[in-house]
Design a protein around this motif. Structure first.
Motif, short mmCIF file in Angstrom:
data_model
loop_
_atom_site.label_atom_id
_atom_site.label_comp_id
_atom_site.label_asym_id
_atom_site.label_seq_id
_atom_site.Cartn_x
_atom_site.Cartn_y
_atom_site.Cartn_z
N LEU A 1 1.05 6.69 1.44
CA LEU A 1 0.61 5.51 0.55
C LEU A 1 0.53 5.96 -0.84
O LEU A 1 0.89 6.93 -1.35
N LEU B 1 -1.15 1.76 9.38
CA LEU B 1 -1.47 2.98 8.79
C LEU B 1 -2.63 3.88 9.02
O LEU B 1 -3.84 3.64 8.66
N LEU C 1 0.85 -1.17 -0.05
CA LEU C 1 -0.07 -0.04 0.09
C LEU C 1 0.74 1.35 0.04
O LEU C 1 0.27 2.26 -0.19
N LEU C 2 1.91 1.11 0.21
CA LEU C 2 3.18 2.31 0.21
C LEU C 2 3.63 2.51 -0.81
O LEU C 2 4.06 1.96 -1.77
N HIS D 1 -7.25 -2.68 -0.12
CA HIS D 1 -7.28 -2.62 1.33
C HIS D 1 -8.60 -2.61 1.64
O HIS D 1 -9.70 -2.45 1.31
#
Length: 105
Positions: free
Chosen positions: A47, A78, A38-39, A57
């Motif tokens: 993100l 997160l 997700l990064l 997600h």
């Protein structure tokens, strides 16, 4: 506060505990939570652009995140704020970025 969890990990966990359909647990215990997909590249908190709820997600509440993390480890965490708009809550994924310039004379 809401926390993002990688959708692929969530699906494995849901199968493992029978969460989605209330059925018996099946599948194997998932490894530690891995939110790295997700990064943004090279980031530990920012993100990547254009992630979608459900596909990339899912959101969990703070207490749920703490339980999952205590059972499985991993991360990174997160957290994101929820904003009430009328009768619904919208989670702000990217936040507001401001550039402030100082003018001197």
């Amino acid at each position: 506060m809401y926390y993002l969890v990688d959708a692929a990990w969530w699906l494995m966990w849901s199968d493992y505990v029978g969460f989605e359909d209330g059925s018996e647990a099946r599948g194997s215990r998932p490894n530690e939570i891995d939110n790295s997909s997700l990064l943004a590249p090279g980031s530990t908190a920012k993100l990547r652009p254009y992630i979608n709820e459900g596909r990339d997600h899912v959101f969990v509440l703070h207490d749920e995140w703490e339980l999952l993390r205590s059972w499985y480890g991993g991360g990174p965490a997160l957290p994101r704020r929820g904003i009430t708009q009328g009768s619904t809550a919208v989670v702000e994924l990217y936040g507001l970025t401001l550039k402030v310039y100082r003018h001197t004379t």
